[in-house]
Scaffold this motif. Structure first.
Motif, PDB file in Angstrom:
ATOM      1  N   SER A   1       0.833  -1.196   0.000  1.00 20.16           N
ATOM      2  CA  SER A   1       0.000   0.000   0.000  1.00 20.16           C
ATOM      3  C   SER A   1       0.873   1.254   0.000  1.00 20.16           C
ATOM      4  CB  SER A   1      -0.913  -0.019   1.229  1.00 20.16           C
ATOM      5  OG  SER A   1      -1.674   1.153   1.309  1.00 20.16           O
ATOM      6  N   LEU A   2       0.626   2.141  -0.936  1.00 16.67           N
ATOM      7  CA  LEU A   2       1.459   3.324  -1.126  1.00 16.67           C
ATOM      8  C   LEU A   2       1.128   4.399  -0.099  1.00 16.67           C
ATOM      9  CD1 LEU A   2       3.571   4.498  -3.153  1.00 16.67           C
ATOM     10  CD2 LEU A   2       1.640   5.465  -4.404  1.00 16.67           C
ATOM     11  N   ARG A   3       2.161   4.981   0.507  1.00 14.64           N
ATOM     12  CA  ARG A   3       1.963   6.120   1.387  1.00 14.64           C
ATOM     13  C   ARG A   3       1.749   7.365   0.540  1.00 14.64           C
ATOM     14  NH1 ARG A   3       1.297   4.595   6.667  1.00 14.64           N
ATOM     15  NH2 ARG A   3       1.787   6.738   7.173  1.00 14.64           N
ATOM     16  N   SER A   4       0.912   8.285   1.012  1.00 10.97           N
ATOM     17  CA  SER A   4       0.538   9.432   0.191  1.00 10.97           C
ATOM     18  C   SER A   4       1.557  10.561   0.208  1.00 10.97           C
ATOM     19  CB  SER A   4      -0.821   9.969   0.654  1.00 10.97           C
ATOM     20  OG  SER A   4      -0.758  10.407   1.998  1.00 10.97           O
ATOM     21  N   THR A   5       2.425  10.605   1.221  1.00 11.25           N
ATOM     22  CA  THR A   5       3.399  11.687   1.320  1.00 11.25           C
ATOM     23  C   THR A   5       4.664  11.312   0.566  1.00 11.25           C
ATOM     24  OG1 THR A   5       2.544  12.269   3.488  1.00 11.25           O
ATOM     25  CG2 THR A   5       4.683  13.175   2.886  1.00 11.25           C
ATOM     26  N   LEU A   6       5.072  12.149  -0.379  1.00 12.58           N
ATOM     27  CA  LEU A   6       6.211  11.881  -1.250  1.00 12.58           C
ATOM     28  C   LEU A   6       7.212  13.017  -1.148  1.00 12.58           C
ATOM     29  CD1 LEU A   6       4.028  11.117  -4.381  1.00 12.58           C
ATOM     30  CD2 LEU A   6       4.714   9.487  -2.626  1.00 12.58           C
ATOM     31  N   SER A   7       8.450  12.750  -1.584  1.00  5.86           N
ATOM     32  CA  SER A   7       9.462  13.798  -1.637  1.00  5.86           C
ATOM     33  C   SER A   7      10.277  13.653  -2.907  1.00  5.86           C
ATOM     34  CB  SER A   7      10.401  13.728  -0.424  1.00  5.86           C
ATOM     35  OG  SER A   7       9.742  14.106   0.757  1.00  5.86           O
ATOM     36  N   ALA A   8      10.786  14.772  -3.420  1.00  3.81           N
ATOM     37  CA  ALA A   8      11.626  14.754  -4.616  1.00  3.81           C
ATOM     38  C   ALA A   8      12.723  15.794  -4.474  1.00  3.81           C
ATOM     39  CB  ALA A   8      10.799  15.040  -5.868  1.00  3.81           C
ATOM     40  N   ALA A   9      13.926  15.443  -4.912  1.00  4.44           N
ATOM     41  CA  ALA A   9      15.057  16.377  -4.898  1.00  4.44           C
ATOM     42  C   ALA A   9      16.192  15.795  -5.709  1.00  4.44           C
ATOM     43  CB  ALA A   9      15.526  16.656  -3.469  1.00  4.44           C
ATOM     44  N   ASP A  10      16.916  16.668  -6.420  1.00  3.62           N
ATOM     45  CA  ASP A  10      18.151  16.295  -7.115  1.00  3.62           C
ATOM     46  C   ASP A  10      17.955  15.097  -8.039  1.00  3.62           C
ATOM     47  OD1 ASP A  10      19.522  18.338  -5.746  1.00  3.62           O
ATOM     48  OD2 ASP A  10      19.872  17.023  -4.033  1.00  3.62           O
ATOM     49  N   GLY A  11      16.852  15.099  -8.778  1.00  2.00           N
ATOM     50  CA  GLY A  11      16.639  14.074  -9.789  1.00  2.00           C
ATOM     51  C   GLY A  11      16.083  12.766  -9.288  1.00  2.00           C
ATOM     52  N   LEU A  12      15.741  12.654  -8.003  1.00  2.15           N
ATOM     53  CA  LEU A  12      15.190  11.425  -7.453  1.00  2.15           C
ATOM     54  C   LEU A  12      13.844  11.704  -6.778  1.00  2.15           C
ATOM     55  CD1 LEU A  12      18.300   9.657  -5.836  1.00  2.15           C
ATOM     56  CD2 LEU A  12      17.212   9.157  -8.038  1.00  2.15           C
ATOM     57  N   VAL A  13      12.967  10.705  -6.812  1.00  3.57           N
ATOM     58  CA  VAL A  13      11.679  10.742  -6.128  1.00  3.57           C
ATOM     59  C   VAL A  13      11.696   9.650  -5.072  1.00  3.57           C
ATOM     60  CG1 VAL A  13       9.183  10.578  -6.377  1.00  3.57           C
ATOM     61  CG2 VAL A  13      10.562  11.493  -8.250  1.00  3.57           C
ATOM     62  N   TYR A  14      11.231   9.964  -3.874  1.00  2.88           N
ATOM     63  CA  TYR A  14      11.255   9.031  -2.755  1.00  2.88           C
ATOM     64  C   TYR A  14       9.825   8.727  -2.316  1.00  2.88           C
ATOM     65  CZ  TYR A  14      16.019  10.763  -2.750  1.00  2.88           C
ATOM     66  OH  TYR A  14      17.289  11.130  -3.135  1.00  2.88           O
ATOM     67  N   VAL A  15       9.546   7.435  -2.130  1.00  6.77           N
ATOM     68  CA  VAL A  15       8.206   7.007  -1.760  1.00  6.77           C
ATOM     69  C   VAL A  15       8.316   5.780  -0.869  1.00  6.77           C
ATOM     70  CG1 VAL A  15       8.011   5.640  -3.873  1.00  6.77           C
ATOM     71  CG2 VAL A  15       5.950   6.289  -2.659  1.00  6.77           C
ATOM     72  N   THR A  16       7.395   5.614   0.059  1.00  9.75           N
ATOM     73  CA  THR A  16       7.364   4.427   0.909  1.00  9.75           C
ATOM     74  C   THR A  16       6.045   3.689   0.705  1.00  9.75           C
ATOM     75  OG1 THR A  16       6.496   5.718   2.760  1.00  9.75           O
ATOM     76  CG2 THR A  16       8.870   5.373   2.675  1.00  9.75           C
ATOM     77  N   ASP A  17       6.067   2.389   1.026  1.00  4.88           N
ATOM     78  CA  ASP A  17       4.858   1.590   1.001  1.00  4.88           C
ATOM     79  C   ASP A  17       4.667   0.916   2.352  1.00  4.88           C
ATOM     80  OD1 ASP A  17       6.572  -0.584   1.137  1.00  4.88           O
ATOM     81  OD2 ASP A  17       6.097  -1.360  -0.845  1.00  4.88           O
ATOM     82  N   GLN A  18       3.565   0.212   2.490  1.00  4.10           N
ATOM     83  CA  GLN A  18       3.279  -0.582   3.680  1.00  4.10           C
ATOM     84  C   GLN A  18       3.014  -2.001   3.205  1.00  4.10           C
ATOM     85  OE1 GLN A  18       3.558   0.744   6.749  1.00  4.10           O
ATOM     86  NE2 GLN A  18       3.419  -1.330   7.518  1.00  4.10           N
ATOM     87  N   HIS A  19       3.949  -2.918   3.447  1.00  3.06           N
ATOM     88  CA  HIS A  19       3.940  -4.228   2.794  1.00  3.06           C
ATOM     89  C   HIS A  19       3.566  -5.345   3.755  1.00  3.06           C
ATOM     90  CE1 HIS A  19       5.075  -7.569   0.234  1.00  3.06           C
ATOM     91  NE2 HIS A  19       5.346  -6.738  -0.748  1.00  3.06           N
ATOM     92  N   GLY A  20       2.479  -5.150   4.504  1.00  5.07           N
ATOM     93  CA  GLY A  20       1.993  -6.212   5.367  1.00  5.07           C
ATOM     94  C   GLY A  20       3.052  -6.715   6.328  1.00  5.07           C
ATOM     95  N   GLY A  21       3.245  -8.067   6.381  1.00  4.32           N
ATOM     96  CA  GLY A  21       4.200  -8.663   7.312  1.00  4.32           C
ATOM     97  C   GLY A  21       5.639  -8.352   6.996  1.00  4.32           C
ATOM     98  N   LEU A  22       5.931  -7.913   5.758  1.00  5.35           N
ATOM     99  CA  LEU A  22       7.303  -7.580   5.399  1.00  5.35           C
ATOM    100  C   LEU A  22       7.714  -6.198   5.866  1.00  5.35           C
ATOM    101  CD1 LEU A  22       7.445  -9.022   1.768  1.00  5.35           C
ATOM    102  CD2 LEU A  22       8.222 -10.090   3.900  1.00  5.35           C
ATOM    103  N   GLY A  23       6.754  -5.410   6.332  1.00  3.78           N
ATOM    104  CA  GLY A  23       7.078  -4.088   6.818  1.00  3.78           C
ATOM    105  C   GLY A  23       7.205  -3.075   5.696  1.00  3.78           C
ATOM    106  N   PRO A  24       7.371  -1.798   6.048  1.00  3.33           N
ATOM    107  CA  PRO A  24       7.449  -0.740   5.050  1.00  3.33           C
ATOM    108  C   PRO A  24       8.783  -0.747   4.301  1.00  3.33           C
ATOM    109  CG  PRO A  24       7.817   0.157   7.235  1.00  3.33           C
ATOM    110  CD  PRO A  24       7.445  -1.282   7.427  1.00  3.33           C
TER     111      PRO A  24
END
Length: 390
Positions: free
Chosen positions: A151-174
């Protein structure tokens, strides 16, 4: 700047329905006016200027510039950049509106009704439940899409040519992903433990993110760990925010902490009932609080970001905070009202009633505030001159 393995399947996008412009419905207007009347009867903000949808409030109060009515409900707040306001609706339409007039410039389909929007460097990022899309706002074309592992987290960040995003992957953790901003190719990823994670925040070449009761500081280019602070009283609640010398988090819905940017030393902390994530301006951090048995009493506190010293505390109904120039704005917790207050004193200068509920924080630029009512309507409100207010 806040923005959201590779999905190699072709992305099929259907043509969106045409934009719908119509006047604010009588039901929406009646609900907004009823909510405003109730607020006045309760008297919890005496002496401030109240704006009713569709009505100017006089020369000293907020002025309604225009309204736009979407084809369906608006589940996320608007974003504004370069003279354009972007708004998604539940029927799967993204609207690009002229910020000055509210006229529709173009439309595009969105992947899911609950898609959240973030813009950076001429790219609009659309975050659904598992898919992140990068939409070029000049060509109106999708550059790339990326499917995360959970499940994708809604808060994102971008800087210096990269985009950063986190998910929530059940038992495997974020998991935290760093994607190439131009192509969507995965540069690196990192698991953040077993418990719930947060969206990332990137600043000064470092990505700050919460996971597993731990605050992480990772090298933005490589993902290597610079430092971490563990043993927090519970999961980190929202994406960290960064001031000049510290990174600030809320955890377990009751903990506010500040940590040194360079080595992660805890600088100070406070414990109380929290409502929303903090916002930072210079060396001041602002935090909305809810107290009482049912969170029926509200305050916003201002602390010195470097020391945690309480600068002021004001009683008003606040939720997400947004900073724009010399004014701080807040949407109320659930009733759709937008407040403007002086960041130096906490004095409320004016408020504007935008329906009965809201769909996220307002967007503000220059002297205009844009707020969606969570139903169908987007309001563009001209703000009075900045403080000091009389």
């Amino acid at each position: 700047m806040n923005v959201t393995g590779i999905d190699r399947r072709p992305t099929v996008l259907r043509a969106p329905p045409g934009p719908t412009r119509r006047r604010t419905s009588a039901g929406t207007l009646a609900g907004a006016m009823a909510g405003a009347a109730l607020a006045l009867l309760l008297g919890y903000l005496s002496g401030v200027h109240l704006g009713l949808p569709g009505r100017p409030t006089g020369p000293t109060g907020p002025q309604l510039r225009w309204t736009f009515t979407a084809a369906d409900e608006t589940h996320a707040g608007p974003v504004v950049a370069a003279g354009t306001v972007y708004l998604g609706s539940a029927d799967g339409t993204l609207y690009a509106l002229d910020a000055a007039t509210g006229a529709v410039r173009w439309t595009h389909p969105v992947p899911e009704p609950d898609t959240t929007l973030t813009i950076a460097d001429g790219v609009l990022y659309l975050a659904g439940s598992e898919l992140l899309y990068a939409l070029d706002v000049d060509t109106h074309r999708i550059r790339w899409s990326y499917r995360v592992g959970g499940s994708l987290r809604s808060t994102l960040s971008a800087a210096d040519g990269l985009v950063y995003v986190t998910d929530q992957h059940g038992g495997l953790g974020p998991n935290l992903y760093a994607l190439d901003q131009a192509t969507g190719q995965l540069r690196w990823s990192r698991n953040l433990g077993r418990s719930e994670g947060t969206g990332p925040t990137v600043a000064h070449g470092v990505v700050y993110v919460g996971g597993d009761r731990t605050l992480y500081a990772l090298d933005a280019g490589t993902g290597l760990l610079r430092w971490s602070y563990s043993g927090l009283p519970g999961p980190v609640d929202a994406a960290p925010v960064v001031s000049e010398r510290a990174v600030h988090i809320t955890a377990a819905a009751s903990y506010l902490g500040a940590f040194d940017l360079s080595d992660g030393r805890k600088l100070w902390s406070h414990e109380s009932d929290l409502v929303a994530a903090p916002v930072v301006r210079g060396d001041t951090v602002y935090v909305p609080f809810g107290t009482g048995c049912c969170f029926d009493r509200w305050r916003t506190n201002a602390y010195r970001a470097s020391t945690g010293e309480l600068l002021w505390s004001a009683a008003f109904h606040a939720s997400e905070l947004v900073t724009a120039g010399p004014i701080l704005y807040s949407s109320a917790a659930g009733d759709g009202t937008v407040y403007a207050f002086d960041p130096a004193t906490g004095q409320v200068g004016w408020r504007f009633a935008a329906g009965d509920r809201n769909s996220g924080p307002p967007a503000a630029t220059g002297d205009t505030v844009y707020v969606a009512d969570g139903e169908h309507t987007l309001f563009a409100v001209r703000a009075p001159p900045p403080p000091p207010w009389r």
